[in-house]
Design a protein around this motif. Structure first.
Motif, mmCIF file in Angstrom:
data_model
loop_
_atom_site.group_PDB
_atom_site.id
_atom_site.type_symbol
_atom_site.label_atom_id
_atom_site.label_comp_id
_atom_site.label_asym_id
_atom_site.label_seq_id
_atom_site.Cartn_x
_atom_site.Cartn_y
_atom_site.Cartn_z
ATOM 1 N N LEU A 80 86.524 49.682 59.251
ATOM 2 C CA LEU A 80 86.545 50.699 60.159
ATOM 3 C C LEU A 80 87.768 51.234 60.349
ATOM 4 O O LEU A 80 88.627 51.095 60.832
ATOM 5 C CB LEU A 80 85.756 50.346 61.515
ATOM 6 C CG LEU A 80 85.871 51.608 62.619
ATOM 7 C CD1 LEU A 80 84.598 52.390 62.102
ATOM 8 C CD2 LEU A 80 85.422 50.811 63.973
ATOM 9 N N ASN A 84 86.884 57.653 62.007
ATOM 10 C CA ASN A 84 85.653 56.800 61.591
ATOM 11 C C ASN A 84 84.829 58.344 60.736
ATOM 12 O O ASN A 84 84.436 59.374 61.473
ATOM 13 C CB ASN A 84 85.026 56.610 62.839
ATOM 14 C CG ASN A 84 83.630 55.859 62.562
ATOM 15 O OD1 ASN A 84 83.242 55.884 61.345
ATOM 16 N ND2 ASN A 84 82.808 55.696 63.535
ATOM 17 N N LYS A 132 81.567 59.195 71.886
ATOM 18 C CA LYS A 132 82.660 58.612 71.162
ATOM 19 C C LYS A 132 82.563 57.165 71.219
ATOM 20 O O LYS A 132 82.403 56.434 69.803
ATOM 21 C CB LYS A 132 84.170 58.701 71.875
ATOM 22 C CG LYS A 132 85.261 58.188 70.777
ATOM 23 C CD LYS A 132 85.277 58.768 69.757
ATOM 24 C CE LYS A 132 86.486 58.010 68.750
ATOM 25 N NZ LYS A 132 87.828 58.298 69.411
ATOM 26 N N GLN A 136 81.636 55.153 67.495
ATOM 27 C CA GLN A 136 82.386 53.872 66.943
ATOM 28 C C GLN A 136 81.344 52.603 66.724
ATOM 29 O O GLN A 136 81.506 51.803 65.688
ATOM 30 C CB GLN A 136 83.332 53.375 68.265
ATOM 31 C CG GLN A 136 84.438 54.237 68.171
ATOM 32 C CD GLN A 136 85.393 54.326 67.033
ATOM 33 O OE1 GLN A 136 84.970 55.151 65.985
ATOM 34 N NE2 GLN A 136 86.488 53.474 67.073
ATOM 35 N N PRO A 156 89.863 50.533 66.566
ATOM 36 C CA PRO A 156 88.499 50.981 67.021
ATOM 37 C C PRO A 156 88.216 51.244 68.259
ATOM 38 O O PRO A 156 86.983 51.634 68.639
ATOM 39 C CB PRO A 156 87.556 49.452 66.737
ATOM 40 C CG PRO A 156 88.837 48.619 66.838
ATOM 41 C CD PRO A 156 90.154 49.126 66.730
ATOM 42 N N THR A 157 89.082 50.957 69.475
ATOM 43 C CA THR A 157 88.924 51.723 70.673
ATOM 44 C C THR A 157 89.544 52.809 71.176
ATOM 45 O O THR A 157 89.699 53.274 72.346
ATOM 46 C CB THR A 157 89.225 50.285 71.576
ATOM 47 O OG1 THR A 157 90.441 49.865 71.599
ATOM 48 C CG2 THR A 157 88.244 49.288 71.636
ATOM 49 N N ILE A 168 82.738 48.061 73.565
ATOM 50 C CA ILE A 168 83.166 47.776 72.203
ATOM 51 C C ILE A 168 83.908 46.562 72.197
ATOM 52 O O ILE A 168 83.889 45.791 71.072
ATOM 53 C CB ILE A 168 84.061 48.879 71.623
ATOM 54 C CG1 ILE A 168 83.385 50.130 71.515
ATOM 55 C CG2 ILE A 168 84.630 48.548 70.108
ATOM 56 C CD1 ILE A 168 82.098 50.183 70.730
#
Length: 298
Positions: A80, A84, A132, A136, A156-157, A168
């Motif tokens: 990832l 993204n 968002k 993700q 990723p966050t 997440i």
């Protein structure tokens, strides 16, 4: 085997982005990969996933040389990236089906990752209509489609609100049981909540490679104390392990020590020597964020 990096360097023209990096990640570990902007984190992750070639050195994923066999490595790796890349005009299931055909995954596997990543409530929407947090989730679901042994997650966050961030985080923790996870983040709470080990980059060099528990021991002790009268700053100079003294107001002080030993007794002795009383005393450990700033600011 997880990930193995040996003496890896990367140049962009005359600029050196990575300098002789070496580390090993065992199967099943969850690694926090930290560093300020420009430290070389994204370059390292792109090399591990076969998107970039190193200038010197080598990298292996599950025992396979990334430079020699990038396609084989990508079959074992879920990635990832920080930004993204989603086709926003596609529906969620349509997008996952597109990637499933590339990896030759079954439709059953698509449904499995939809359930695993909690996409069911939004499954009828186009990606452009998602928050968002759900975008993700789609990215993580895509990375998980082919059931990779290694999962590489770059920020990723980032940009998530507190509720999305917790969702997440819980998702990543739920899939960490049987995968090696290499997690890049600027959010220190994420590292403390999910990671067992920390790698810290700065200016292209790997400056820290330690278990999270060891870093907890290295962080400074902070004591905030309120006396019933003011004490001269010189009085604190004889306290052992003292790093800094900050006077908050006339009678309140914030003291920082580079030791795990409880310094409350020393402060009590100090108060007696100065003929004053302690009205309150609270002890805290330096945060991982403070520790990160300290070691990357030099």
């Amino acid at each position: 085997m997880g990930i193995l990096v040996k003496n890896l360097s990367k140049f962009y023209g005359q600029q050196q982005a990575l300098q002789e990096i070496s580390f090993e990640v065992k199967s099943g570990e969850v690694i926090g990969f930290l560093g300020p902007n420009g430290a070389g984190k994204s370059t390292m992750m792109k090399i591990l996933t076969g998107y970039l070639q190193p200038s010197t050195g080598s990298a292996f994923v599950e025992g396979i040389n990334v430079q020699a066999n990038p396609i084989d490595v990508q079959a074992l790796t879920g990635y990832l990236p920080e930004h993204n890349p989603l086709y926003e005009d596609m529906y969620i299931r349509e997008y996952l089906l597109f990637h499933a055909r590339i990896h030759k995954c079954s439709k059953q596997r698509i449904q499995e990752v939809i359930e695993l990543t909690g996409l069911q409530p939004e499954i009828g929407k186009k990606i452009q209509a998602l928050s968002k947090g759900y975008r993700q989730r789609v990215g993580i679901a895509t990375a998980l489609l082919h059931d990779p042994k290694v999962l590489i997650l770059d920020e990723p966050t980032t940009g998530l609100d507190p509720n999305q961030l917790v969702e997440i985080r819980n998702l990543i923790k739920s899939i960490s049981a049987d995968k090696t996870i290499f997690l890049s983040t600027h959010i220190m709470q994420e590292v403390e909540a999910m990671c067992s080990r920390v790698l810290i980059m700065n200016k292209g060099e790997l400056i820290i490679d330690k278990p999270l528990a060891d870093l907890q021991h290295e962080k400074n002790q902070i004591i905030q104390v309120v006396f019933d009268q003011s004490i001269s700053e010189d009085s604190f100079a004889h306290l052992p392990h003292l790093i800094s003294t900050e006077q908050i107001d006339a009678r309140s002080y914030r003291l920082k020590f580079d030791t795990e030993t409880d310094m409350g007794g020393e402060i009590y002795d100090l108060s007696r020597a100065n003929n004053c009383k302690i009205l309150s005393l609270s002890k805290e450990q330096e945060s991982l964020e403070d520790y990160f700033r300290k070691i990357t600011s030099h």
